[in-house]
Enzyme design. Sequence first.
Site, PDB file in Angstrom:
ATOM      1  N   ASP A  33      -8.038   4.798  11.678  1.00 18.36           N
ATOM      2  CA  ASP A  33      -6.683   5.340  11.677  1.00 18.36           C
ATOM      3  C   ASP A  33      -6.568   6.677  10.948  1.00 18.36           C
ATOM      4  O   ASP A  33      -5.786   7.542  11.336  1.00 18.36           O
ATOM      5  CB  ASP A  33      -5.698   4.334  11.074  1.00 18.36           C
ATOM      6  CG  ASP A  33      -5.317   3.250  12.070  1.00 18.36           C
ATOM      7  OD1 ASP A  33      -5.509   3.480  13.283  1.00 18.36           O
ATOM      8  OD2 ASP A  33      -4.828   2.196  11.644  1.00 18.36           O
ATOM      9  N   ARG A  75      -0.888   5.512  17.060  1.00 19.88           N
ATOM     10  CA  ARG A  75      -1.089   6.525  16.021  1.00 19.88           C
ATOM     11  C   ARG A  75      -0.659   7.931  16.421  1.00 19.88           C
ATOM     12  O   ARG A  75      -0.056   8.637  15.610  1.00 19.88           O
ATOM     13  CB  ARG A  75      -2.554   6.523  15.553  1.00 19.88           C
ATOM     14  CG  ARG A  75      -3.034   5.218  14.927  1.00 19.88           C
ATOM     15  CD  ARG A  75      -1.954   4.489  14.203  1.00 19.88           C
ATOM     16  NE  ARG A  75      -2.439   3.365  13.407  1.00 19.88           N
ATOM     17  CZ  ARG A  75      -1.663   2.360  13.046  1.00 19.88           C
ATOM     18  NH1 ARG A  75      -0.391   2.324  13.432  1.00 19.88           N
ATOM     19  NH2 ARG A  75      -2.135   1.379  12.304  1.00 19.88           N
ATOM     20  N   ASP A 132       0.817  -1.214   0.000  1.00 21.82           N
ATOM     21  CA  ASP A 132       0.000   0.000   0.000  1.00 21.82           C
ATOM     22  C   ASP A 132       0.848   1.261   0.000  1.00 21.82           C
ATOM     23  O   ASP A 132       0.661   2.150  -0.837  1.00 21.82           O
ATOM     24  CB  ASP A 132      -0.937   0.022   1.216  1.00 21.82           C
ATOM     25  CG  ASP A 132      -2.007  -1.056   1.134  1.00 21.82           C
ATOM     26  OD1 ASP A 132      -1.801  -2.039   0.402  1.00 21.82           O
ATOM     27  OD2 ASP A 132      -3.038  -0.910   1.812  1.00 21.82           O
ATOM     28  N   SER A 186      -5.602  -8.577   7.244  1.00 18.73           N
ATOM     29  CA  SER A 186      -4.767  -7.384   7.390  1.00 18.73           C
ATOM     30  C   SER A 186      -4.191  -7.351   8.802  1.00 18.73           C
ATOM     31  O   SER A 186      -4.900  -7.591   9.776  1.00 18.73           O
ATOM     32  CB  SER A 186      -5.624  -6.140   7.143  1.00 18.73           C
ATOM     33  OG  SER A 186      -4.894  -4.972   7.420  1.00 18.73           O
TER      34      SER A 186
END
Length: 402
Positions: free
Chosen positions: A126, A97, A17, A180
């Site tokens: 996210d 994050r 990605d 994922s």
Amino acid sequence: MSGSIKKVVLAYSGGLDTSVILRWLQDTYRCEVVTFTADLGQGEELEPARKKAEMFGVKEIFIDDLREEFTRDFVFPMFRANALYEGQYLLGTSIARPLIAKRQIEIAKLVGADAVSHGATGKGNDQVRFELGYYALKPDIKVIAPWREWDLNSRTKLIEYAEKHQIPIAKDKRGEAPFSVDANLLHISAEGKVLEDPWQEAPELVYSRTVNPEQAPDKPEYIEVEFKRGDAVAVNGEQLSPAALLTKLNELGGRNGVGRLDLVENRFVGMKSRGVYETPGGTVLQAAHRGIESITLDRNAAHLKDELMPRYAELVYNGFWFSPEREMLQALIDKSQEHVEGTVRLKLYKGSVTVVGRKSPKTLYSLAHVTFEEDQVYDQRDAAGFIKLNALRLRLAKAARG
């Protein structure tokens, strides 16, 4: 569009990605891309990310070891609050994050970038967490979220784009990835694909940090965790740095099958999602922290903390780490931890963690008061007046209303 941005800092893992995003940014915005890869203890070799970035012609590459800062300044403050989202989730992805966002903004200032970019999709939490962090720390920063802009809206299209532009693809990414994964020192999570049906049990291949509890040792393992001011400082008598301590607890919990969670949660954007989490060290740490609080925290202080905890956990989950209300709650929580010190003994056995002993030089536990034997400090007759005063409003209400 392309002329307005000159330099962008990309949160870059080196995977499919973000590699596609790197090239897409170069093509779409005609800007210089700076890559930033954070070592948060995900357990992967990060040098391939550097080589891949160099292959794209990236001149400024940042690979930062943030494990100690992550544990000391983000994980430990959160664990002082005993934070659980929706009563179960230890917030392993959520808490990483704000640190990534913080470091990205620091790098943007350092290299003179006018934009930052991330690889989070437009469906998840996210994107919110990253961008709330960016804006809180640099209000005028420009944010590029490719998943909300491009038309590469499937794994197949990403792979086609990668092949067209000679972007190397790991062999296991060529087909449909089974699920994922997100990992750091606190946890590893799996979502999507084989996990999307919440009725189906997660296959064992999803788990990587914990032994299957059914295959865990048949003999319990006893460990001791020592605390000062609400933070763990030693395991089995060995003083350790925050990151080293969490690493040690991961090892101890993992080999005993501790820390698995299969959860359907409510995302901030509105949908429900199913995730499988492994947080072996964090599960042990929270049990230990509650254990030491049980003998060192005043009753009403402990109850107030528990009332505030869901609000605190929701703020972390939704991405408001840098908000004034989270900082206010943190100040209250940190105040409560001034005398939270001592040692907790725990038993780890086939997926369970049990507090079996606790001691503290600042304990509020008084054997003299609580004993069932004869004592000299508590007059049981005092309880009659205490009960009658507490019952007064109940008696008056019953007498008035029949």
